[in-house]
Motif scaffolding. Structure first.
Motif, mmCIF file in Angstrom:
data_model
loop_
_atom_site.group_PDB
_atom_site.id
_atom_site.type_symbol
_atom_site.label_atom_id
_atom_site.label_comp_id
_atom_site.label_asym_id
_atom_site.label_seq_id
_atom_site.Cartn_x
_atom_site.Cartn_y
_atom_site.Cartn_z
ATOM 1 N N GLN A 66 41.945 36.460 32.204
ATOM 2 C CA GLN A 66 42.654 37.703 32.560
ATOM 3 C C GLN A 66 41.703 38.725 33.163
ATOM 4 O O GLN A 66 42.003 39.333 34.187
ATOM 5 C CB GLN A 66 43.334 38.301 31.323
ATOM 6 N N ALA A 67 40.546 38.934 32.511
ATOM 7 C CA ALA A 67 39.565 39.902 33.025
ATOM 8 C C ALA A 67 39.054 39.454 34.391
ATOM 9 O O ALA A 67 38.879 40.274 35.296
ATOM 10 C CB ALA A 67 38.405 40.052 32.038
ATOM 11 N N LEU A 68 38.844 38.156 34.541
ATOM 12 C CA LEU A 68 38.379 37.621 35.814
ATOM 13 C C LEU A 68 39.421 37.841 36.909
ATOM 14 O O LEU A 68 39.095 38.269 38.010
ATOM 15 C CB LEU A 68 38.056 36.135 35.673
ATOM 16 N N ARG A 69 40.680 37.564 36.603
ATOM 17 C CA ARG A 69 41.762 37.755 37.584
ATOM 18 C C ARG A 69 41.828 39.206 38.032
ATOM 19 O O ARG A 69 41.899 39.502 39.227
ATOM 20 C CB ARG A 69 43.097 37.304 36.992
ATOM 21 N N TRP A 70 41.784 40.143 37.081
ATOM 22 C CA TRP A 70 41.837 41.558 37.430
ATOM 23 C C TRP A 70 40.590 41.985 38.197
ATOM 24 O O TRP A 70 40.678 42.718 39.178
ATOM 25 C CB TRP A 70 42.024 42.418 36.175
ATOM 26 N N GLY A 71 39.435 41.512 37.749
ATOM 27 C CA GLY A 71 38.194 41.851 38.444
ATOM 28 C C GLY A 71 38.183 41.341 39.873
ATOM 29 O O GLY A 71 37.810 42.055 40.801
ATOM 30 N N LEU A 72 38.622 40.096 40.054
ATOM 31 C CA LEU A 72 38.668 39.519 41.403
ATOM 32 C C LEU A 72 39.691 40.228 42.277
ATOM 33 O O LEU A 72 39.410 40.564 43.432
ATOM 34 C CB LEU A 72 38.989 38.030 41.327
ATOM 35 N N GLY A 73 40.867 40.445 41.743
ATOM 36 C CA GLY A 73 41.913 41.114 42.517
ATOM 37 C C GLY A 73 41.484 42.497 42.976
ATOM 38 O O GLY A 73 41.636 42.867 44.148
ATOM 39 N N LEU A 74 40.942 43.265 42.042
ATOM 40 C CA LEU A 74 40.489 44.612 42.393
ATOM 41 C C LEU A 74 39.275 44.575 43.323
ATOM 42 O O LEU A 74 39.136 45.436 44.199
ATOM 43 C CB LEU A 74 40.185 45.409 41.126
ATOM 44 N N SER A 75 38.412 43.568 43.172
ATOM 45 C CA SER A 75 37.265 43.421 44.074
ATOM 46 C C SER A 75 37.722 43.133 45.501
ATOM 47 O O SER A 75 37.182 43.695 46.462
ATOM 48 C CB SER A 75 36.339 42.301 43.601
ATOM 49 N N PHE A 76 38.708 42.250 45.644
ATOM 50 C CA PHE A 76 39.249 41.973 46.981
ATOM 51 C C PHE A 76 39.848 43.237 47.594
ATOM 52 O O PHE A 76 39.652 43.519 48.787
ATOM 53 C CB PHE A 76 40.304 40.868 46.930
ATOM 54 N N ILE A 77 40.572 44.003 46.813
ATOM 55 C CA ILE A 77 41.177 45.235 47.330
ATOM 56 C C ILE A 77 40.089 46.245 47.696
ATOM 57 O O ILE A 77 40.178 46.919 48.737
ATOM 58 C CB ILE A 77 42.192 45.794 46.314
ATOM 59 N N ALA A 78 39.042 46.350 46.868
ATOM 60 C CA ALA A 78 37.923 47.241 47.198
ATOM 61 C C ALA A 78 37.240 46.787 48.486
ATOM 62 O O ALA A 78 36.840 47.614 49.314
ATOM 63 C CB ALA A 78 36.924 47.272 46.040
ATOM 64 N N MET A 79 37.104 45.463 48.671
ATOM 65 C CA MET A 79 36.522 44.945 49.915
ATOM 66 C C MET A 79 37.384 45.324 51.115
ATOM 67 O O MET A 79 36.863 45.618 52.193
ATOM 68 C CB MET A 79 36.374 43.423 49.841
ATOM 69 N N ALA A 80 38.701 45.329 50.934
ATOM 70 C CA ALA A 80 39.601 45.731 52.024
ATOM 71 C C ALA A 80 39.304 47.162 52.444
ATOM 72 O O ALA A 80 39.203 47.466 53.643
ATOM 73 C CB ALA A 80 41.058 45.573 51.590
#
Length: 190
Positions: A66-80
């Motif tokens: 769960q933490a990984l999914r949220w971290g990855l999702g938010l990281s992708f959005i931050a990269m955007a």
């Protein structure tokens, strides 16, 4: 194979207009020796992305799903969002290293240092955490860097005048945003 193709395309797009692409242009104009410059870019990128991929793979062992999914999702959005901020090259990034190290050494050192904390390094970390395919991610991100930077060394300003960097950054940002939203919504979509 998906990890390789996604990594290649994301990094190739993310690299357009990036400071390391500008560094490629500066090195090509300064040294006018494309082969050692391209070799230096390759070696620096390979080592940098191997380290970044290892960090991404390690993160998956520390964080729960769960933490990984949220971290990855938010990281992708931050990269955007980060993709929409144009890069500029500091004038003194290559000046001090070139004379003693030669063209290859100066390129490898300057490129390795310029990539530290850069968008494409962060993208490599995120992609290695997303996919359980370290070698494919590193191979893909390295190829993406080469696809974006090698032509600049050989063709220089002709490319940068014709490629609409703002549009490329917009497409890259959209891809990262879609990946982020898909990652965050993955349990709901399953």
């Amino acid at each position: 194979m998906e990890a390789f193709l996604v990594s290649t395309s994301i990094v190739a797009l993310a690299e357009m207009g990036d400071k390391t692409q500008l560094l490629s242009l500066v090195l090509a104009a300064r040294f006018r020796r494309p082969w050692p410059i391209v070799a230096g870019i390759f070696v620096a990128t390979l080592f940098n992305h191997m380290l970044a991929g290892a960090v991404g793979a390690w993160v998956t062992t520390v964080l729960g799903p769960q933490a990984l999914r949220w971290g990855l999702g938010l990281s992708f959005i931050a990269m955007a969002a980060w993709m929409l901020i144009p890069d500029k090259l500091d004038e003194d990034d290559t000046a001090s290293a070139a004379p003693r190290l030669g063209v290859f050494g100066a390129t490898a050192l300057a490129f390795f240092l310029a990539e530290m904390g850069d968008k494409t390094q962060i993208a490599t970390i995120v992609l290695a955490a997303q996919y359980d395919a370290y070698l494919w991610v590193v191979a893909g991100t390295t190829l993406g860097m080469m696809l974006a930077n090698a032509p600049v060394v050989w063709l220089g300003e002709r490319i940068t005048r014709r490629v609409p960097i703002r549009a490329v950054h917009g497409v890259s940002a959209a891809i990262f945003l879609v990946l982020g939203v898909m990652t965050l919504l993955a349990p709901a979509l399953a």
